[in-house]
Design an enzyme around this catalytic site. Structure first.
Site, PDB file in Angstrom:
ATOM      1  N   SER A 148       9.371  -3.860  -5.697  1.00 29.54           N
ATOM      2  CA  SER A 148       9.519  -4.568  -5.091  1.00 29.54           C
ATOM      3  C   SER A 148      11.109  -4.679  -4.692  1.00 29.54           C
ATOM      4  O   SER A 148      11.696  -4.391  -5.512  1.00 29.54           O
ATOM      5  CB  SER A 148       8.848  -5.753  -4.092  1.00 29.54           C
ATOM      6  OG  SER A 148       9.729  -5.915  -3.361  1.00 29.54           O
ATOM      7  N   TYR A 161       9.558 -16.373  -8.941  1.00 32.20           N
ATOM      8  CA  TYR A 161       8.243 -15.734  -9.388  1.00 32.20           C
ATOM      9  C   TYR A 161       7.930 -14.185  -9.391  1.00 32.20           C
ATOM     10  O   TYR A 161       8.050 -13.729  -9.797  1.00 32.20           O
ATOM     11  CB  TYR A 161       8.241 -16.756 -10.274  1.00 32.20           C
ATOM     12  CG  TYR A 161       7.998 -17.652 -10.648  1.00 32.20           C
ATOM     13  CD1 TYR A 161       9.099 -18.008 -11.000  1.00 32.20           C
ATOM     14  CD2 TYR A 161       7.603 -19.388 -10.471  1.00 32.20           C
ATOM     15  CE1 TYR A 161       9.138 -19.514 -11.846  1.00 32.20           C
ATOM     16  CE2 TYR A 161       7.970 -20.790 -10.677  1.00 32.20           C
ATOM     17  CZ  TYR A 161       8.192 -20.476 -11.678  1.00 32.20           C
ATOM     18  OH  TYR A 161       9.702 -21.928 -11.470  1.00 32.20           O
TER      19      TYR A 161
HETATM   20  P1  NDP Z   1      -1.168  -7.379   1.799  1.00 28.54           P
HETATM   21  O1  NDP Z   1      -1.361  -8.274   1.042  1.00 28.54           O
HETATM   22  O2  NDP Z   1      -1.346  -6.031   2.791  1.00 28.54           O
HETATM   23  O3  NDP Z   1      -2.574  -6.570   0.261  1.00 28.54           O
HETATM   24  C1  NDP Z   1      -2.334  -6.599  -0.685  1.00 28.54           C
HETATM   25  C2  NDP Z   1      -2.958  -5.740  -1.455  1.00 28.54           C
HETATM   26  O4  NDP Z   1      -3.536  -6.236  -2.820  1.00 28.54           O
HETATM   27  C3  NDP Z   1      -4.906  -6.402  -0.866  1.00 28.54           C
HETATM   28  O5  NDP Z   1      -5.889  -5.842  -1.426  1.00 28.54           O
HETATM   29  C4  NDP Z   1      -5.132  -7.410  -1.826  1.00 28.54           C
HETATM   30  O6  NDP Z   1      -6.701  -7.142  -1.898  1.00 28.54           O
HETATM   31  C5  NDP Z   1      -4.713  -7.037  -3.428  1.00 28.54           C
HETATM   32  N1  NDP Z   1      -4.793  -7.906  -4.080  1.00 28.54           N
HETATM   33  C6  NDP Z   1      -4.166  -9.276  -3.982  1.00 28.54           C
HETATM   34  N2  NDP Z   1      -4.175  -9.526  -5.269  1.00 28.54           N
HETATM   35  C7  NDP Z   1      -4.960  -9.417  -5.580  1.00 28.54           C
HETATM   36  C8  NDP Z   1      -6.120  -9.641  -6.685  1.00 28.54           C
HETATM   37  N3  NDP Z   1      -5.876 -11.178  -7.433  1.00 28.54           N
HETATM   38  N4  NDP Z   1      -7.121  -9.152  -7.468  1.00 28.54           N
HETATM   39  C9  NDP Z   1      -7.415  -7.843  -6.619  1.00 28.54           C
HETATM   40  N5  NDP Z   1      -6.473  -7.631  -5.562  1.00 28.54           N
HETATM   41  C10 NDP Z   1      -5.801  -8.729  -4.692  1.00 28.54           C
HETATM   42  O7  NDP Z   1       0.098  -6.659   0.842  1.00 28.54           O
HETATM   43  P2  NDP Z   1       0.924  -5.142   0.498  1.00 28.54           P
HETATM   44  O8  NDP Z   1      -0.242  -4.328   1.181  1.00 28.54           O
HETATM   45  O9  NDP Z   1       2.286  -4.991   1.393  1.00 28.54           O
HETATM   46  O10 NDP Z   1       0.984  -4.583  -1.118  1.00 28.54           O
HETATM   47  C11 NDP Z   1       1.409  -4.079  -1.888  1.00 28.54           C
HETATM   48  C12 NDP Z   1       2.205  -3.839  -2.539  1.00 28.54           C
HETATM   49  O11 NDP Z   1       3.447  -4.109  -2.500  1.00 28.54           O
HETATM   50  C13 NDP Z   1       2.108  -5.219  -3.481  1.00 28.54           C
HETATM   51  O12 NDP Z   1       2.156  -4.975  -4.997  1.00 28.54           O
HETATM   52  C14 NDP Z   1       2.825  -5.987  -2.612  1.00 28.54           C
HETATM   53  O13 NDP Z   1       3.941  -6.711  -3.954  1.00 28.54           O
HETATM   54  C15 NDP Z   1       4.258  -4.296  -2.466  1.00 28.54           C
HETATM   55  N6  NDP Z   1       5.068  -4.817  -1.866  1.00 28.54           N
HETATM   56  C16 NDP Z   1       4.815  -4.985  -0.136  1.00 28.54           C
HETATM   57  C17 NDP Z   1       5.641  -5.074   0.857  1.00 28.54           C
HETATM   58  C18 NDP Z   1       5.591  -5.676   1.903  1.00 28.54           C
HETATM   59  O14 NDP Z   1       6.598  -6.094   2.935  1.00 28.54           O
HETATM   60  N7  NDP Z   1       4.778  -5.962   2.810  1.00 28.54           N
HETATM   61  C19 NDP Z   1       7.619  -4.869  -0.004  1.00 28.54           C
HETATM   62  C20 NDP Z   1       7.305  -4.659  -1.357  1.00 28.54           C
HETATM   63  C21 NDP Z   1       6.813  -4.675  -2.428  1.00 28.54           C
HETATM   64  P3  NDP Z   1      -7.869  -8.777  -1.703  1.00 28.54           P
HETATM   65  O15 NDP Z   1      -6.866  -9.723  -0.630  1.00 28.54           O
HETATM   66  O16 NDP Z   1      -8.803  -8.264  -1.287  1.00 28.54           O
HETATM   67  O17 NDP Z   1      -8.053  -8.858  -2.869  1.00 28.54           O
END
Ligand code: NDP
Length: 280
Positions: A148, A161
């Site tokens: 990010s 964090y």
């Molecule tokens: P979403 O919340 O739409 O998707 C996050 C995904 O991660 C979901 O499929 C969720 O699945 C999964 N996830 C979260 N926690 C867990 C867990 N403990 N175990 C298994 N799966 C998990 O967010 P994004 O698509 O935006 O996020 C994807 C990545 O992009 C992340 O790493 C985020 O930090 C990064 N990011 C996003 C930004 C944004 O503005 N959207 C900006 C910068 C970085 P489920 O809930 O089913 O477990």
């Protein structure tokens, strides 16, 4: 031939947002995909999107579970090998800003928030990398981590964090790239800025409506996103695909590609533009 024909990819966090779009893009371009997340219903939505895109059922492997659990990490590797016979690409995408239980920000956030944030955003990536390594060495494969622009250099008081975890992840990407280069495994990462996904509902506790309004507002403010719009998950999936495609990005290792519509290029003072001179 499509660019991911005969490739096998594990995409963590593919029940929503960027991971879901990545799974659909990879599979549409020939990959067999393992999709995963905790939410079984949303994972079914991803599976339906894949089937609607005419991906054969036998190109899809579904694992429901928490990526911070070792048993789930093992199931991802084991079932992918059982179903597809190999692993070519690991996309470490699952991540979130874990809200503090007492709503605290800055240096007062609790240690439990710190541990949970690092477990998800850093430790699970380290563990998946270790577990996938021998298989990626065999296939001469690729790892793409999702970081990010929160990693810095701008300070992040609201979610400290999370941003420190992503900064740690960036250094891990560089280190792993050099460590694994002799095995012909490439490691890179993508650093998105604001992307309209479920991220804000999880990390900021916004409802769907407020989340949509926030992304639209950000996209309309040139000092927030100079590009003039907030990215959709597909915009980031395309960058992930570029880094996962050896033909396209073979000479790139250990790099973080920023995809933020220019957000990280703007300093606070720029927001005032020419008006600053009138104000003094
Ligand atoms: P979403 O919340 O739409 O998707 C996050 C995904 O991660 C979901 O499929 C969720 O699945 C999964 N996830 C979260 N926690 C867990 C867990 N403990 N175990 C298994 N799966 C998990 O967010 P994004 O698509 O935006 O996020 C994807 C990545 O992009 C992340 O790493 C985020 O930090 C990064 N990011 C996003 C930004 C944004 O503005 N959207 C900006 C910068 C970085 P489920 O809930 O089913 O477990």
């Amino acid at each position: 031939m499509a660019r991911f024909t005969d490739k096998v990819a594990i995409i963590t966090g593919s029940s929503n947002g960027i991971g879901q779009a990545t799974a659909v893009l990879f599979a549409s371009e020939g990959a067999k995909v393992t999709i995963t997340g905790r939410n079984a219903e949303r994972l079914e939505v991803t599976k339906k999107l894949l089937l609607d895109a005419h991906i054969p059922d036998n190109h899809i492997n579904v694992v429901v579970g928490d990526i911070t659990q070792e048993s789930v990490q093992e199931a991802l590797i084991k079932t992918t090998l059982e179903k597809f016979g190999k692993i070519d690409i690991l996309v470490n995408n699952a991540g979130a800003g874990i809200p503090d239980p007492q709503g605290k920000t800055g240096v007062n956030q609790s240690m439990s928030t710190y541990h949970k944030t690092f477990e998800l955003n850093v430790q699970s990536v380290l563990e998946m990398t270790q577990k996938a390594r021998p298989h990626l060495a065999k296939s001469q494969g690729e790892i793409v981590n999702i970081s990010s622009i929160g990693a810095g250099p701008a300070a992040q008081v609201a979610n400290p964090y999370y941003s420190i975890a992503k900064a740690a992840l960036d250094q891990y990407t560089r280190t792993a790239a050099i460590d694994l280069a002799p095995e012909n495994i490439r490691v890179n990462s993508v650093s998105p800025g604001a992307v309209a996904t479920g991220f804000s509902t999880v990390s900021r506790g916004l409802n769907e409506q407020k989340s949509k309004a926030m992304y639209e507002y950000l996209g309309s403010q040139k000092e927030c996103i100079p590009r003039g719009f907030c990215a959709g998950p597909e915009d980031i999936a395309k960058v992930i695909a570029f880094l996962a495609d050896r033909n396209a990005s073979n000479y790139i290792i250990g790099q973080t590609i920023v995809a933020d519509g220019g957000t990280s290029l703007i300093l606070g003072a720029h927001a005032h533009g020419a008006r600053m001179v009138e104000a003094i």
